[in-house]
Design an enzyme around this catalytic site. Structure first.
Site, PDB file in Angstrom:
ATOM      1  N   HIS A   1       1.021  -1.132   0.048  1.00 26.25           N
ATOM      2  CA  HIS A   1      -0.060  -0.051   0.216  1.00 26.25           C
ATOM      3  C   HIS A   1       0.767   1.200   0.242  1.00 26.25           C
ATOM      4  CE1 HIS A   1       0.432   0.607   4.644  1.00 26.25           C
ATOM      5  NE2 HIS A   1       0.094  -0.811   4.394  1.00 26.25           N
TER       6      HIS A   1
ATOM      7  N   ASP B   1       0.058   4.056   1.313  1.00 25.32           N
ATOM      8  CA  ASP B   1      -0.393   5.325   2.385  1.00 25.32           C
ATOM      9  C   ASP B   1       0.440   4.697   3.688  1.00 25.32           C
ATOM     10  OD1 ASP B   1      -2.092   2.827   2.634  1.00 25.32           O
ATOM     11  OD2 ASP B   1      -3.416   4.134   3.920  1.00 25.32           O
TER      12      ASP B   1
ATOM     13  N   GLU C   1      -4.890   1.753   2.880  1.00 24.79           N
ATOM     14  CA  GLU C   1      -5.062   0.444   3.598  1.00 24.79           C
ATOM     15  C   GLU C   1      -5.074   0.705   5.174  1.00 24.79           C
ATOM     16  OE1 GLU C   1      -3.303  -2.718   6.075  1.00 24.79           O
ATOM     17  OE2 GLU C   1      -2.642  -0.655   5.861  1.00 24.79           O
TER      18      GLU C   1
ATOM     19  N   ASP D   1       0.955 -10.460   0.346  1.00 26.47           N
ATOM     20  CA  ASP D   1       0.678  -8.936   0.674  1.00 26.47           C
ATOM     21  C   ASP D   1       1.800  -9.016   2.116  1.00 26.47           C
ATOM     22  OD1 ASP D   1       0.083  -6.516   1.089  1.00 26.47           O
ATOM     23  OD2 ASP D   1      -2.020  -6.912   1.616  1.00 26.47           O
TER      24      ASP D   1
END
Length: 573
Positions: free
Chosen positions: A163, A165, A234, A264
């Site tokens: 992600h 962020d 996220e 992930d």
């Protein structure tokens, strides 16, 4: 009886004694047989889990001169420092996600979204080959999907996720940082990269880009499509990012159930009993927030009742903390699989605990009890639902009794449990307090829209109400991903061993485990595949979400190597 006994004149067994001995032996054999049958009937896993910690051999890609030369380049110190600088560039862009942005996931006029455009441009500049050869799709304004077309085949795509962020930096703590949080400072002497996002997860984000860039440079073409999926929110549950990415992949690319496996972020490496383990999260706990309000008549504080609303609310919180959720280790628990590996390989494990784990069918509760008492809370909450009273609100003036007092309690739901169990637990606790204080109980589920009342107290007209609200965003525990015996698991675990075993003195043990912390973007990818694995490719995740977050240059370089080799090995699937 021995020959010496007979020679010494000991009496020979009488028929009665022989019969008794025979019966005892027969009874013992019957019990063992019955127990074995019962064990097998109870669970096919239960009979085999005592020794279950299957390890695959290190998996190296098929040799290729150009690709192997690319790997040697990744292992150089010059490349490591270049990659560190590219990570530092991304860290210097403050892509912070604030909680109040969750409600405006599709509103792009908020100036706090500007850094997400900036980081997109920076990434494009840093990785020109990726942007030359891969199709890029901007999803919902700021999330990124890159699709690397493989050679024609019927193989399902590999999806690598991270992600863009980061969690915000509290301005009150900025002075506590050794180096400013968005400086991307590289300490050349200590070989450390400092800043927010270096460990969560701009490290993985950049490592994926680096690996793909180097594979393209070396002339690699995958045998299957490779999808890079990078959400932009996220840290606030991924409703504007990963959820929209999943919708795009399913609705526009036809990939419902069509992904080979998803990789992930996850726990990564952890030490237990003097042994290092690489842990892959095959399970992820659920989530639900509950707001409990006590609503009673107010008044002047000079004439308070025996129990004020705040006092009643305090009793409820105390009752909850005195009655935690019951821990359990079901046969399909990923944490049980971790414990079995620890029992097999950790030299420092308590001997009794080791014995109990190896005899889990007979000693399951002993294992639960002993692990629950351990000082490391990660082990406790791998077996049970957690509950934490995080936000309390009450009166607004010192001389006025509040009509309403409330607490918000965060729950991380155990993998063997469900959100409905949390509701039942809260209603039970609230019911006791309602009887004690002559209150009624109202339950509102903002996820389903259901509202119901618990019968009024038996003490006559109710003095007030306890309101339980299950707040929006409830999430059931994730489906458990296959591990031992799965070809997807074998490729991942074999790659981990091949990359990270080189700097350990002993074989690296790869084991399933439970993701205890925040729910990852994978919550939105359940419809893509059942093979979802959460793994952080960094040996040390230093100060995630707090002051002085950082990562070593070597850890970041090794993460690049991991993705480089994983993408190559995925051709074997």
């Amino acid at each position: 009886m021995s020959k010496s006994d007979l020679k010494s004149g000991a009496a020979a067994p009488t028929p009665m004694r022989r019969s008794t001995a025979f019966c005892a032996a027969a009874f013992f054999l019957f019990i063992v047989t019955l127990a074995s049958h019962k064990c097998m009937h109870h669970s096919s896993i239960a009979t085999t889990t005592a020794l279950q910690c299957e390890q695959v051999d290190p998996l190296f890609p098929v040799p290729d001169a150009k690709l192997d030369e690319g790997l040697r380049r990744i292992k150089t110190d010059a490349f490591a420092l270049e990659a560190a600088e590219r990570l530092a560039v991304a860290v210097r862009i403050p892509t912070q996600s604030y909680d109040d942005m969750k409600a405006n996931a599709t509103v792009f006029t908020d100036p706090r979204y500007a850094p997400f455009v900036e980081i997109r441009d920076a990434i494009e500049k840093s990785f020109p080959l990726v942007h030359r050869d891969l199709e890029r799709v901007i999803v919902n304004g700021f999330s990124l999907v890159h699709i690397w077309k493989g050679s024609p085949s019927k193989k399902k795509p590999l999806l690598l996720a991270a992600h863009l962020d980061v969690v915000p930096v509290n301005q009150e703590t900025e002075s506590q940082w050794t180096h400013p949080p968005f400086s991307g400072y590289i300490d050349a002497k200590e070989r450390v990269i400092w800043g927010r996002g270096t460990s969560d997860t701009k490290n993985s984000l950049l490592a994926v880009y680096e690996a793909v860039e180097e594979l393209i440079r070396a002339g690699f073409v995958p045998k299957r499509d490779v999808i890079l999926a990078f959400g932009h929110d996220e840290e606030i549950s991924g409703f504007g990012g990963a959820q929209e990415i999943a919708k795009y992949l399913i609705e526009q690319r036809g990939l419902k159930g069509g992904i080979e496996m998803v990789i992930d972020e996850g726990l990564g490496f952890m030490e237990y009993g003097g042994r290092l383990f690489a842990t892959v999260n095959t399970a992820e706990k659920g989530y639900v927030d509950a707001k409990i309000s006590v609503n009673v008549p107010g008044g002047h504080s000079s004439m308070p009742p025996d129990h004020t609303g705040i006092g009643m609310l305090s009793n409820i919180v105390e009752d909850l903390e005195e009655h935690p959720y019951v821990p359990a280790l079901p046969d399909n628990s990923a944490f049980l699989q971790f414990l079995q590996c620890a029992a097999a390989y950790s030299p420092g494990m308590d001997p009794y605990l080791r014995w109990a784990i190896r005899n889990i069918y007979w000693a399951r509760q002993s294992v639960v009890n002993q692990v629950y008492r351990e000082s490391d809370l990660r082990y406790r909450y791998a077996m049970t639902t957690s509950q934490a009273a995080d936000i309390v609100q009450g009166g607004v003036k010192v001389n006025a009794l509040p009509e309403s007092s409330s607490v918000i309690i965060n729950h991380r739901v155990a993998i063997h449990s469900k959100v409905a169990d949390v509701v039942e637990h809260l209603v039970e606790i609230a019911g006791r307090e309602a009887d004690a204080f002559n209150l009624t109980v109202e339950v509102v589920d903002h996820n389903s829209g259901k509202v119901w009342n618990v019968p009024e107290s038996r003490n006559g007209a109710a003095f007030g109400t306890i309101k339980i609200e299950m707040l929006e965003g409830a999430l059931e525990p994730a489906p458990i991903s296959p591990s031992y015996g799965s070809k997807q698991w074998d490729v991942l675990a074999g790659t981990i061993r091949a990359v990270y075993e080189t700097d350990t003195e002993e074989d690296l043990v790869v084991t399933p485990n439970v993701n205890l912390g925040g729910n990852t973007d994978t919550r939105h990818y359940w419809g893509l595949t059942k093979h979802i694995y959460r793994f952080c490719p960094s040996k040390k995740q230093i100060n995630i979400h707090t002051v002085d977050e950082r990562i070593s240059v070597e850890d970041h370089r090794q993460a690049i190597e991991f993705y480089y080799q994983l993408i190559r090995n995925a051709d074997r699937l």
